[in-house]
Scaffold this motif. Structure first.
Motif, PDB file in Angstrom:
ATOM      1  N   GLU A 188       0.817  -1.218   0.000  1.00 44.89           N
ATOM      2  CA  GLU A 188       0.000   0.000   0.000  1.00 44.89           C
ATOM      3  C   GLU A 188       0.846   1.261   0.000  1.00 44.89           C
ATOM      4  O   GLU A 188       0.450   2.295  -0.524  1.00 44.89           O
ATOM      5  N   HIS A 189       2.008   1.207   0.628  1.00 42.46           N
ATOM      6  CA  HIS A 189       2.843   2.417   0.773  1.00 42.46           C
ATOM      7  C   HIS A 189       4.154   2.268   0.016  1.00 42.46           C
ATOM      8  O   HIS A 189       5.185   2.798   0.427  1.00 42.46           O
ATOM      9  N   ARG A 190       4.082   1.542  -1.088  1.00 39.87           N
ATOM     10  CA  ARG A 190       5.285   1.241  -1.873  1.00 39.87           C
ATOM     11  C   ARG A 190       6.037   2.525  -2.268  1.00 39.87           C
ATOM     12  O   ARG A 190       7.259   2.595  -2.137  1.00 39.87           O
ATOM     13  N   ALA A 191       5.291   3.534  -2.715  1.00 38.86           N
ATOM     14  CA  ALA A 191       5.958   4.762  -3.187  1.00 38.86           C
ATOM     15  C   ALA A 191       6.598   5.499  -2.011  1.00 38.86           C
ATOM     16  O   ALA A 191       7.715   6.016  -2.116  1.00 38.86           O
ATOM     17  N   LEU A 192       5.891   5.520  -0.895  1.00 37.88           N
ATOM     18  CA  LEU A 192       6.390   6.230   0.284  1.00 37.88           C
ATOM     19  C   LEU A 192       7.671   5.587   0.815  1.00 37.88           C
ATOM     20  O   LEU A 192       8.574   6.259   1.322  1.00 37.88           O
ATOM     21  N   LEU A 193       7.762   4.251   0.714  1.00 36.63           N
ATOM     22  CA  LEU A 193       8.862   3.513   1.338  1.00 36.63           C
ATOM     23  C   LEU A 193       9.994   3.178   0.362  1.00 36.63           C
ATOM     24  O   LEU A 193      11.031   2.653   0.788  1.00 36.63           O
ATOM     25  N   ALA A 194       9.806   3.452  -0.917  1.00 40.38           N
ATOM     26  CA  ALA A 194      10.799   3.040  -1.926  1.00 40.38           C
ATOM     27  C   ALA A 194      12.174   3.598  -1.565  1.00 40.38           C
ATOM     28  O   ALA A 194      12.309   4.756  -1.168  1.00 40.38           O
ATOM     29  N   ALA A 195      13.193   2.759  -1.704  1.00 36.76           N
ATOM     30  CA  ALA A 195      14.538   3.165  -1.288  1.00 36.76           C
ATOM     31  C   ALA A 195      15.575   2.415  -2.102  1.00 36.76           C
ATOM     32  O   ALA A 195      15.307   1.350  -2.658  1.00 36.76           O
ATOM     33  N   ASP A 196      16.783   2.984  -2.146  1.00 38.05           N
ATOM     34  CA  ASP A 196      17.909   2.333  -2.824  1.00 38.05           C
ATOM     35  C   ASP A 196      18.666   1.426  -1.857  1.00 38.05           C
ATOM     36  O   ASP A 196      19.255   0.426  -2.250  1.00 38.05           O
ATOM     37  N   LEU A 380      19.892 -14.723   1.980  1.00 38.91           N
ATOM     38  CA  LEU A 380      21.330 -14.811   1.748  1.00 38.91           C
ATOM     39  C   LEU A 380      21.741 -13.525   1.054  1.00 38.91           C
ATOM     40  O   LEU A 380      21.288 -13.253  -0.061  1.00 38.91           O
ATOM     41  N   ALA A 381      22.542 -12.719   1.733  1.00 35.96           N
ATOM     42  CA  ALA A 381      22.983 -11.458   1.128  1.00 35.96           C
ATOM     43  C   ALA A 381      23.911 -11.770  -0.030  1.00 35.96           C
ATOM     44  O   ALA A 381      24.628 -12.776  -0.004  1.00 35.96           O
ATOM     45  N   PRO A 382      23.934 -10.898  -1.046  1.00 37.24           N
ATOM     46  CA  PRO A 382      24.946 -11.066  -2.087  1.00 37.24           C
ATOM     47  C   PRO A 382      26.328 -10.958  -1.463  1.00 37.24           C
ATOM     48  O   PRO A 382      26.488 -10.346  -0.397  1.00 37.24           O
ATOM     49  N   ALA A 383      27.314 -11.581  -2.097  1.00 37.95           N
ATOM     50  CA  ALA A 383      28.653 -11.621  -1.495  1.00 37.95           C
ATOM     51  C   ALA A 383      29.160 -10.221  -1.193  1.00 37.95           C
ATOM     52  O   ALA A 383      29.778  -9.977  -0.170  1.00 37.95           O
ATOM     53  N   ASP A 384      28.872  -9.299  -2.059  1.00 40.47           N
ATOM     54  CA  ASP A 384      29.464  -7.976  -1.913  1.00 40.47           C
ATOM     55  C   ASP A 384      28.648  -7.010  -2.754  1.00 40.47           C
ATOM     56  O   ASP A 384      28.331  -7.297  -3.897  1.00 40.47           O
ATOM     57  N   THR A 385      28.284  -5.879  -2.183  1.00 44.05           N
ATOM     58  CA  THR A 385      27.614  -4.833  -2.952  1.00 44.05           C
ATOM     59  C   THR A 385      28.256  -3.512  -2.536  1.00 44.05           C
ATOM     60  O   THR A 385      28.879  -3.425  -1.464  1.00 44.05           O
ATOM     61  N   PRO A 386      28.100  -2.458  -3.340  1.00 43.58           N
ATOM     62  CA  PRO A 386      28.640  -1.154  -2.924  1.00 43.58           C
ATOM     63  C   PRO A 386      28.099  -0.729  -1.552  1.00 43.58           C
ATOM     64  O   PRO A 386      28.847  -0.192  -0.730  1.00 43.58           O
ATOM     65  N   ALA A 387      26.817  -1.002  -1.304  1.00 38.36           N
ATOM     66  CA  ALA A 387      26.253  -0.607  -0.002  1.00 38.36           C
ATOM     67  C   ALA A 387      26.904  -1.393   1.134  1.00 38.36           C
ATOM     68  O   ALA A 387      27.172  -0.852   2.215  1.00 38.36           O
ATOM     69  N   MET A 388      27.181  -2.695   0.909  1.00 40.91           N
ATOM     70  CA  MET A 388      27.835  -3.491   1.960  1.00 40.91           C
ATOM     71  C   MET A 388      29.255  -2.987   2.203  1.00 40.91           C
ATOM     72  O   MET A 388      29.713  -2.935   3.344  1.00 40.91           O
ATOM     73  N   ARG A 389      29.946  -2.625   1.117  1.00 37.08           N
ATOM     74  CA  ARG A 389      31.317  -2.107   1.302  1.00 37.08           C
ATOM     75  C   ARG A 389      31.287  -0.791   2.081  1.00 37.08           C
ATOM     76  O   ARG A 389      32.110  -0.572   2.964  1.00 37.08           O
ATOM     77  N   ALA A 390      30.304   0.057   1.762  1.00 33.19           N
ATOM     78  CA  ALA A 390      30.196   1.326   2.491  1.00 33.19           C
ATOM     79  C   ALA A 390      29.886   1.067   3.967  1.00 33.19           C
ATOM     80  O   ALA A 390      30.435   1.728   4.862  1.00 33.19           O
ATOM     81  N   GLN A 424      15.081  -4.190  -6.028  1.00 35.89           N
ATOM     82  CA  GLN A 424      16.264  -3.424  -6.455  1.00 35.89           C
ATOM     83  C   GLN A 424      17.074  -2.906  -5.274  1.00 35.89           C
ATOM     84  O   GLN A 424      18.205  -2.454  -5.448  1.00 35.89           O
ATOM     85  N   ALA A 425      16.484  -2.892  -4.085  1.00 35.81           N
ATOM     86  CA  ALA A 425      17.161  -2.252  -2.951  1.00 35.81           C
ATOM     87  C   ALA A 425      18.268  -3.147  -2.398  1.00 35.81           C
ATOM     88  O   ALA A 425      18.154  -4.369  -2.392  1.00 35.81           O
ATOM     89  N   ALA A 426      19.345  -2.513  -1.946  1.00 39.93           N
ATOM     90  CA  ALA A 426      20.407  -3.234  -1.235  1.00 39.93           C
ATOM     91  C   ALA A 426      20.007  -3.285   0.239  1.00 39.93           C
ATOM     92  O   ALA A 426      19.733  -2.250   0.840  1.00 39.93           O
ATOM     93  N   ILE A 427      19.920  -4.491   0.804  1.00 41.52           N
ATOM     94  CA  ILE A 427      19.479  -4.624   2.199  1.00 41.52           C
ATOM     95  C   ILE A 427      20.674  -4.894   3.095  1.00 41.52           C
ATOM     96  O   ILE A 427      21.453  -5.828   2.851  1.00 41.52           O
TER      97      ILE A 427
END
Ligand SMILES: [Zn+2]
Length: 469
Positions: A188-196, A380-390, A424-427
């Motif tokens: 219901e709040h997809r637009a409000l919560l959308a994030a990278d 299972l998180a991806p092995a490495d993402t830019p967000a994880m490195r940050a 699409q979001a990095a968690i």
């Protein structure tokens, strides 16, 4: 130079002067943040419907006020509908929309808590500080997560370091009740919560002094196995011998679920790779309360047995209570099984594998049926993402120690919903707890020094995330 020169990284590392500034500001702000945590813990916001839900409403309002005070211009209390039609618990959504072209970071925590249970040394809703730890229900899980987000935002504002990113703080109110309306809420709040990038502050660090990213969570399948052997109960003297009773047959079937070493023996289940850190056996024995002399089951590393392999438990049996036992052959018996799934396992495939094993193993041709009840996807998180490195760079700057990747043997069901709705979001699964936090147990506590480091790390991550993506 060491023998293993690391590859040049494009990950921005926090500038040491920024680290010092943020640390100083968090130190100055910490007494007020601790007081806010105490106020939140005083609200007994127990999630389950059997408890007074006015407290959950009150804690949502308290969180909303705190986030408004942290300078977020849009603060709302919203709710959705549970699958049974009942209204969901109040969630707080507080936003500062992203400048044009900039990414958005969603900061998740929950403001509801577990029931109290037995065995507390102090009043669970009157927080008490003993040494470095603050005791109270929700002091760690997850009101400390709320305060981590609040602290990071206050610190960045006070240090005049507010980054050019959108920030959405999403504080749910029914996590401890299994997040029944979470999926509907996200949709219901997809637009409000959308994030990278989504930062989930509801997990644990490795230990006091060593931060962690939670990179795997097990999934779940549970359900009932029923064994039927007679139309009705019959005299165990007149008929016993040629027919084994249903409880004996169920026991024999259950005994096929593990091999002699205690590994799950159901063919076709996924086993994920061994984790990179080792779980200390003495700590496991102490934390699990396993009795002296009991040999641990299964093979491979202890961390692997808890995080990356399946585990299967009998969690209930329907049978005649001993006090009502008579000399008859039991016609049918039923057990509830709980199967924890390795990261990478599809729950439906696991349920099918378990059913096939149980049916193929029907002892003496007894009628065996399996009924799946709950399922939950592993993570299972991806092995490495830019967000994880940050995140790793921010953790390392705050603690002065590199973070480790940890798994969790249990599930955080809402993570699968976040992944489904925002693929699409990095968690980033993070948290404030440590092995002594006793979330859900008696004498729950948060380590205040670790909370301070979490706040510094999260503030640093927010300053770096736009450049990292
Ligand atoms: Zn929690």
């Amino acid at each position: 130079m060491t023998a293993n020169t690391p590859e040049p990284s494009t990950t921005p590392t926090p500038d040491p002067s920024v680290v010092e500034t943020v640390r100083g500001v968090v130190d100055d702000l910490f007494p007020a943040l601790q007081a806010d945590l105490v106020s939140l813990v005083r609200i007994p916001s127990i999630a389950m419907a059997a408890y007074d839900q006015a407290h959950v409403e009150a804690s949502a309002h308290a969180v909303a006020d705190l986030l408004r005070g942290a300078g977020l211009p849009e603060v709302q209390i919203l709710r959705s509908t549970r699958p049974d039609g009942a209204p969901g618990a109040p969630a707080v959504v507080a936003r500062r929309p992203a400048p044009a072209g900039a990414p958005t970071v969603l900061l998740y925590a929950h403001h509801d808590v577990q029931p109290v249970g037995e065995g507390w040394d102090t009043d669970p809703f009157e927080p008490v500080q003993v040494g470095d730890r603050l005791f109270g229900r929700g002091a760690a899980d997850d009101k400390a997560g709320v305060v981590a987000h609040l602290g990071a935002l206050r610190a960045l504002a006070a240090a005049d370091l507010l980054p050019e990113v959108g920030v959405t703080v999403f504080v749910e109110g029914e996590e401890e009740d299994g997040s029944p309306s979470f999926r509907a809420f996200l949709e219901e709040h997809r637009a409000l919560l959308a994030a990278d990038v989504i930062v989930v502050a509801d997990s644990a660090n490795w230990k006091v002094g060593v931060p962690a990213l939670t990179t795997s969570l097990r999934g779940l399948v549970d359900g009932f196995v029923e064994v039927r052997v007679l139309e009705h109960a019959v005299h165990s003297g007149m008929f016993g011998g040629p027919v084994l009773d249903a409880l004996t047959l169920l026991s024999r079937l259950i005994a096929t679920l593990h091999d002699d070493a205690g590994n799950v023996a159901v063919p076709g289940l996924v086993h994920a790779p061994e984790p990179s850190v080792e779980y200390d056996e003495a700590a496991y024995r102490a934390e699990s309360s396993v009795l002296d002399g009991v040999t641990l089951a299964g093979t491979g590393s202890l961390a692997g047995r808890i995080w990356t392999k399946p585990a299967l438990s009998v969690i209930g049996i329907d049978a005649t209570p001993v006090a009502q036992a008579s000399n008859t052959l039991t016609p049918s018996a039923r057990a509830k099984l709980s199967l924890r799934l390795a990261p990478g396992q599809d729950p439906a495939a696991a349920a099918a594998a378990l059913e096939a094993h149980l049916l193929a193993g029907a002892p003496f041709g007894a009628q065996v049926t399996w009924t799946t009840k709950e399922t939950g996807k592993p993570f299972l998180a991806p092995a490495d993402t830019p967000a994880m490195r940050a995140a790793r760079a921010a953790f390392a700057a705050s603690w002065g120690t590199d973070p480790v990747d940890t798994g969790i043997g249990g599930s955080i069901p809402f993570i699968a919903d976040l992944l489904d709705v925002f693929p699409q979001a990095a968690i980033l699964v993070t948290g404030v707890e440590d092995p002594d936090s006793r979330a859900h147990g008696a004498n729950e506590s948060v380590h205040l020094g670790e909370l301070r480091k979490v706040i510094v790390a999260e503030a640093l991550l927010l300053t770096q995330v736009a450049a990292a993506l």
